[in-house]
Design a protein around this motif. Structure first.
Motif, PDB file in Angstrom:
ATOM      1  N   SER B  63       0.841  -1.197   0.000  1.00 49.25           N
ATOM      2  CA  SER B  63       0.000   0.000   0.000  1.00 49.25           C
ATOM      3  C   SER B  63       0.873   1.244   0.000  1.00 49.25           C
ATOM      4  N   SER B  64       0.293   2.344  -0.434  1.00 44.55           N
ATOM      5  CA  SER B  64       0.966   3.633  -0.321  1.00 44.55           C
ATOM      6  C   SER B  64       0.042   4.601   0.406  1.00 44.55           C
ATOM      7  N   PRO B  65       0.605   5.675   0.960  1.00 41.39           N
ATOM      8  CA  PRO B  65      -0.230   6.583   1.742  1.00 41.39           C
ATOM      9  C   PRO B  65      -1.317   7.254   0.902  1.00 41.39           C
ATOM     10  N   PHE B  66      -1.030   7.554  -0.363  1.00 47.19           N
ATOM     11  CA  PHE B  66      -2.003   8.273  -1.194  1.00 47.19           C
ATOM     12  C   PHE B  66      -2.826   7.282  -1.991  1.00 47.19           C
ATOM     13  N   CYS B  67      -3.633   6.494  -1.341  1.00 49.98           N
ATOM     14  CA  CYS B  67      -4.223   5.376  -2.053  1.00 49.98           C
ATOM     15  C   CYS B  67      -5.544   4.975  -1.423  1.00 49.98           C
ATOM     16  N   ALA B  68      -6.633   5.401  -2.060  1.00 48.46           N
ATOM     17  CA  ALA B  68      -7.947   5.059  -1.522  1.00 48.46           C
ATOM     18  C   ALA B  68      -8.278   3.565  -1.681  1.00 48.46           C
ATOM     19  N   PRO B  69      -7.977   2.938  -2.831  1.00 45.80           N
ATOM     20  CA  PRO B  69      -8.312   1.507  -2.972  1.00 45.80           C
ATOM     21  C   PRO B  69      -7.552   0.628  -1.987  1.00 45.80           C
ATOM     22  N   CYS B  70      -6.399   1.126  -1.482  1.00 46.66           N
ATOM     23  CA  CYS B  70      -5.647   0.342  -0.496  1.00 46.66           C
ATOM     24  C   CYS B  70      -6.500   0.107   0.751  1.00 46.66           C
TER      25      CYS B  70
END
Lengths: 171, 152
Positions: B63-70
């Motif tokens: 995951s990454s911090p800027f990631c809604a689907p995460c």
């Protein structure tokens, strides 16, 4: 990171407005009007990237004009991803304005087209190009600092193998 | 005139790309043996990161911090892991540091979220980019051991 969630329809609406604005920029490319319009869109991107999507011009437009006329929001999202995308959009818009301003029309057209593609993918498919660029950019800059990925941290690897597993799944 | 051509071509290409991405997004694909990366090296990297693997399966999410689907992926995989005690869901933040990025390169992760499903030896069984399709994850995990009381 921990900003209050926003109505998902807000950033989506903003992406549609951005798509239309950038389409008009392409149709009027080469004219002073087109360049000024792209410059205004660049300002919109900057405001969105610095103040967040809630206070971005299209976000304000959505909350004042549209949200009161729509059904109450049912889905919310983290405002960080769209904010990051606004920062990516800023780069393309600024390059586009500079291109048109100094007469490098192909540069202006290319930069505007890329920003338009990103806005359209976001509007029509909900696909966040900013998120994709984030990891690729991290990988690229890290490769530059650590050129050999195969031999990372050999001395920190644990000899305990797979003994670290614990029964059950932590809550 | 040039602007109109650029506009039409851009929208057509973007629409085509969007359709392809939508159809591929979340598909859980079995990993071919040739494509599987060294399990021993992978296990060593996971151990160094303090990642605890499941006894039978590990649902390894990047995951990454800027990631809604995460976030949606986290909810889904945690829910699946809850159905089986020997399946564990773990999440790696690709932005956390260099060891995490080394793992990202080792597994050739290009997007977030990407989910890699590992067996007990750290061998890669399947992977999905985007929010994985629940039924495809369940097909690999298998039926729950006890009747699941779902809140949905």
């Amino acid at each position: 990171m921990s900003a209050a969630p926003v109505d998902v329809r807000g950033p989506r609406f903003g992406a549609w407005v951005t798509t239309i604005v950038l389409a008009v920029v392409l149709l009027t490319a080469g004219s002073p009007f087109g360049t000024v319009l792209l410059a205004l869109q660049a300002v919109v991107f900057v405001v969105g990237a610095t103040l967040g999507v809630r206070r971005a011009p299209y976000g304000v437009l959505f909350r004042w004009l549209l949200a009161p006329r729509l059904a109450p929001p049912t889905a919310f999202e983290d405002p960080e991803p769209p904010r990051f995308a606004q920062a990516v959009g800023t780069v393309f818009a600024v390059v586009g304005v500079l291109g048109f301003a100094v007469g490098w029309t192909p540069v202006g057209l290319a930069a505007t087209a890329l920003a338009l593609a990103a806005a359209f993918l976001n509007a029509a498919f909900g696909f966040c190009l900013g998120c994709e660029l984030y990891l690729l950019q991290r990988r690229a800059t890290s490769r530059w600092r650590h050129p050999d990925p195969a031999t990372t941290d050999p001395d920190t690897t644990s000899p305990t193998g797979k003994s670290a597993t614990r029964r059950g799944v932590a809550a | 005139m040039t602007g109109l051509v650029v506009l039409v071509v851009t929208l057509l290409l973007a629409a085509a790309a969007g359709l392809v991405l939508r159809s591929r997004n979340g598909q859980v694909r079995a990993t071919r043996e040739a494509a599987s990366t060294g399990a021993a090296a992978l296990v060593a990297q996971l151990d160094a990161l303090g990642v605890e693997r499941g006894e039978r399966l590990t649902l390894l999410q990047f995951s990454s911090p800027f990631c809604a689907p995460c976030r949606a992926t986290r909810t889904l995989l945690a829910d699946v892991a809850r159905t089986a005690p020997d399946v564990r869901h773990v999440e790696v933040d690709v932005a956390a540091g260099d060891p995490e990025l080394a793992l990202v390169r080792h597994l050739d992760i290009r997007r977030t979220p990407t989910t890699v499903i590992l067996d007990s030896h750290g061998e890669e069984l399947a992977r999905a980019s985007g929010v994985p399709r629940r039924e495809q994850v369940l097909a690999i995990v298998g039926p729950p051991e006890t009747p699941q009381v779902s809140g949905r």
